[in-house]
Design a protein around this motif. Sequence first.
Motif, PDB file in Angstrom:
ATOM      1  N   THR A   1     -48.300 -64.635 152.738  1.00 16.17           N
ATOM      2  CA  THR A   1     -49.255 -64.823 153.832  1.00 16.17           C
ATOM      3  C   THR A   1     -50.355 -63.782 153.809  1.00 16.17           C
ATOM      4  OG1 THR A   1     -47.477 -65.734 155.219  1.00 16.17           O
ATOM      5  CG2 THR A   1     -49.503 -65.048 156.331  1.00 16.17           C
ATOM      6  N   ASN A   2     -49.959 -62.513 153.681  1.00 19.02           N
ATOM      7  CA  ASN A   2     -50.907 -61.421 153.797  1.00 19.02           C
ATOM      8  C   ASN A   2     -50.900 -60.525 152.552  1.00 19.02           C
ATOM      9  OD1 ASN A   2     -51.611 -61.991 156.611  1.00 19.02           O
ATOM     10  ND2 ASN A   2     -49.536 -61.292 157.069  1.00 19.02           N
ATOM     11  N   PHE A   3     -52.070 -59.960 152.255  1.00 20.09           N
ATOM     12  CA  PHE A   3     -52.191 -58.923 151.241  1.00 20.09           C
ATOM     13  C   PHE A   3     -52.012 -57.565 151.909  1.00 20.09           C
ATOM     14  CE2 PHE A   3     -54.396 -62.361 149.094  1.00 20.09           C
ATOM     15  CZ  PHE A   3     -54.061 -62.174 147.760  1.00 20.09           C
ATOM     16  N   THR A   4     -51.283 -56.655 151.226  1.00 20.86           N
ATOM     17  CA  THR A   4     -51.070 -55.309 151.754  1.00 20.86           C
ATOM     18  C   THR A   4     -51.470 -54.282 150.705  1.00 20.86           C
ATOM     19  OG1 THR A   4     -49.224 -56.051 153.129  1.00 20.86           O
ATOM     20  CG2 THR A   4     -49.390 -53.688 152.699  1.00 20.86           C
ATOM     21  N   PHE A   5     -52.309 -53.338 151.101  1.00 24.71           N
ATOM     22  CA  PHE A   5     -52.738 -52.258 150.224  1.00 24.71           C
ATOM     23  C   PHE A   5     -51.606 -51.238 150.106  1.00 24.71           C
ATOM     24  CE2 PHE A   5     -55.030 -48.078 149.907  1.00 24.71           C
ATOM     25  CZ  PHE A   5     -55.455 -48.234 148.599  1.00 24.71           C
ATOM     26  N   LEU A   6     -51.261 -50.859 148.871  1.00 26.05           N
ATOM     27  CA  LEU A   6     -50.117 -49.972 148.667  1.00 26.05           C
ATOM     28  C   LEU A   6     -50.508 -48.509 148.520  1.00 26.05           C
ATOM     29  CD1 LEU A   6     -48.090 -52.214 146.207  1.00 26.05           C
ATOM     30  CD2 LEU A   6     -47.528 -51.685 148.586  1.00 26.05           C
ATOM     31  N   GLY A   7     -51.719 -48.225 148.107  1.00 25.70           N
ATOM     32  CA  GLY A   7     -52.116 -46.822 148.001  1.00 25.70           C
ATOM     33  C   GLY A   7     -53.228 -46.612 147.000  1.00 25.70           C
ATOM     34  N   GLU A   8     -53.928 -45.495 147.159  1.00 22.25           N
ATOM     35  CA  GLU A   8     -55.047 -45.128 146.294  1.00 22.25           C
ATOM     36  C   GLU A   8     -54.519 -44.264 145.162  1.00 22.25           C
ATOM     37  OE1 GLU A   8     -59.161 -45.304 145.321  1.00 22.25           O
ATOM     38  OE2 GLU A   8     -58.197 -46.213 147.066  1.00 22.25           O
ATOM     39  N   VAL A   9     -54.292 -44.859 143.998  1.00 26.11           N
ATOM     40  CA  VAL A   9     -53.798 -44.106 142.851  1.00 26.11           C
ATOM     41  C   VAL A   9     -54.876 -43.183 142.313  1.00 26.11           C
ATOM     42  CG1 VAL A   9     -53.065 -44.318 140.449  1.00 26.11           C
ATOM     43  CG2 VAL A   9     -52.030 -45.770 142.198  1.00 26.11           C
ATOM     44  N   ASN A  10     -56.091 -43.708 142.170  1.00 26.08           N
ATOM     45  CA  ASN A  10     -57.182 -42.910 141.639  1.00 26.08           C
ATOM     46  C   ASN A  10     -57.942 -42.256 142.788  1.00 26.08           C
ATOM     47  OD1 ASN A  10     -59.709 -42.061 140.413  1.00 26.08           O
ATOM     48  ND2 ASN A  10     -59.097 -43.292 138.645  1.00 26.08           N
ATOM     49  N   ALA A  11     -57.741 -40.966 142.913  1.00 26.83           N
ATOM     50  CA  ALA A  11     -58.314 -40.238 144.042  1.00 26.83           C
ATOM     51  C   ALA A  11     -59.827 -40.190 144.008  1.00 26.83           C
ATOM     52  CB  ALA A  11     -57.756 -38.813 144.070  1.00 26.83           C
ATOM     53  N   HIS A  12     -60.422 -40.511 142.869  1.00 29.49           N
ATOM     54  CA  HIS A  12     -61.879 -40.479 142.744  1.00 29.49           C
ATOM     55  C   HIS A  12     -62.524 -41.759 143.260  1.00 29.49           C
ATOM     56  CE1 HIS A  12     -61.417 -36.821 140.419  1.00 29.49           C
ATOM     57  NE2 HIS A  12     -60.618 -37.453 139.574  1.00 29.49           N
ATOM     58  N   GLY A  13     -61.689 -42.713 143.718  1.00 32.61           N
ATOM     59  CA  GLY A  13     -62.231 -43.955 144.246  1.00 32.61           C
ATOM     60  C   GLY A  13     -62.737 -44.900 143.186  1.00 32.61           C
ATOM     61  N   THR A  14     -62.344 -44.656 141.929  1.00 32.30           N
ATOM     62  CA  THR A  14     -62.700 -45.560 140.850  1.00 32.30           C
ATOM     63  C   THR A  14     -61.458 -46.320 140.404  1.00 32.30           C
ATOM     64  OG1 THR A  14     -62.391 -43.771 139.260  1.00 32.30           O
ATOM     65  CG2 THR A  14     -64.617 -44.117 140.090  1.00 32.30           C
ATOM     66  N   ASN A  15     -61.613 -47.176 139.433  1.00 30.93           N
ATOM     67  CA  ASN A  15     -60.532 -48.090 139.074  1.00 30.93           C
ATOM     68  C   ASN A  15     -59.286 -47.372 138.566  1.00 30.93           C
ATOM     69  OD1 ASN A  15     -62.113 -50.280 139.727  1.00 30.93           O
ATOM     70  ND2 ASN A  15     -62.864 -50.561 137.645  1.00 30.93           N
ATOM     71  N   ALA A  16     -58.168 -47.642 139.203  1.00 34.37           N
ATOM     72  CA  ALA A  16     -56.870 -47.215 138.688  1.00 34.37           C
ATOM     73  C   ALA A  16     -56.336 -48.246 137.705  1.00 34.37           C
ATOM     74  CB  ALA A  16     -55.876 -47.026 139.825  1.00 34.37           C
ATOM     75  N   THR A  17     -56.831 -49.479 137.805  1.00 29.98           N
ATOM     76  CA  THR A  17     -56.444 -50.593 136.931  1.00 29.98           C
ATOM     77  C   THR A  17     -54.919 -50.724 136.810  1.00 29.98           C
ATOM     78  OG1 THR A  17     -58.413 -49.991 135.653  1.00 29.98           O
ATOM     79  CG2 THR A  17     -57.059 -51.768 134.779  1.00 29.98           C
TER      80      THR A  17
END
Length: 321
Positions: free
Chosen positions: A104-120
Motif C-alpha cells: 500500500t505505502n512506500f516507506t523511506f528506510l534511511g539516508e545511506v549517503n550522507a552527502h545527499g547523492t546516490n547511494a544506489t
Amino acid sequence: MAWTPPTDANSGSGDGTNLTRVTDIYPGNSSSNPFSLTVFNNALYFLASDTTGNGLWKYDGTNATRVGTMILNSINNLLVYNGALYMGAATSGTDFEPWKYDGTNFTFLGEVNAHGTNATPIFWTTYRNLAFFSAADGVHGTGYQLWSCDGTNLTRLSNFVTGGIYAFTFNDTLYFLADDGTTGVEFWRYDGTTISLVADIYPGPATSLLPTPLSAFNNSYMFEATDGLHGSELWRMDGLSDVFRITQIAHQGNDVSVTWTTPGGWTNVVQVANGLGGTNNFSDRSPSIPAVNGDIVTTNYLDIGGATNHPSRFYRIRLGP
C-alpha cells in the motif's frame, strides 16, 4: 525446411505454446525494459520505464499498472523480506536510497549517503532474518559497501573499496563479491559475525570475478571466474565440510589406514591424539601430503604402528603445508 514469417506484423509464431505480449508500457517504438520480476502478495511486481521514468509496476494476471510515483534506480533488484518489497528508490529521481513497499505505502528506510547523492542500493538476499544490500555511503571507499537491514535499521558491514557487488546465501553463510583494494574482486563471506576472504582466485590485485549470474547445483555453487591462466571458465564452490572429510579409518594389523576427501592440489597433514580426553592434544603424524590435481579427490595415509599400544587413538586432517 524454410521458416515463413507471419503475415500480421503484430502476431507471433510458436511451437504450440502461446506467446502473448501482456501490455505496451511504453507506447510506440520505445522499450519499457521490464526486469527484476518478483512475486509479492499474489501479484507479479517488476521494474519498468514509461514516459515518466523507471518505476515499480504490478501485474495481477490481467492488467499491468504503475505502483505509485516513486522513481526506481535502473540498477536495482526487488527483494521480498518480512512482508514487504525492498528496493532502491527516490522521490525526485536524483537521490536513490533504500525504500520498502508493503503493498500500500512506500516507506523511506534511511539516508545511506550522507552527502545527499546516490547511494544506489541494490537488495540481494536475506540471511538470518536480515535483508542484505549493497550501497555507497560516499565515505568508506570509492564504491559499494555491504549493508544489512532489519526492516527499520540500516547497518554497514564492510569498509571495502568496492563491496557487495553481488550477494547470496549458501550453506548458512552469506557470500558476496568485493574488492578490498588488494585482492581485486573476489569472493568474501559473512557468518553473522565476521567477514573473511574465501579465496584469491586470481592472485594479487587482479579481478577474478564479474557480477555474472551464479547458480546453485548439486549442493555446490557454480560461477564464472578466471585465475589469470585459463581465461574465464566454470568454477564450483563447495561447503568445506562436504569435500574435506575423513571417509574411513581402517585397522590393518598393527597399522591404521586413514582415507579422506580433499580438493585436488591441496596439501594435507594427518594429525593424531592418543587416550581418552586427548582430543585437545593433536600433533602432526604424517609429513605434508599433496593431493593429486583434480576436482574432489580421495587421499590415503597408512599410520605405521598406529594400532599398537594405544587404548584409543583419534585422527584429524589439517591443511598443510
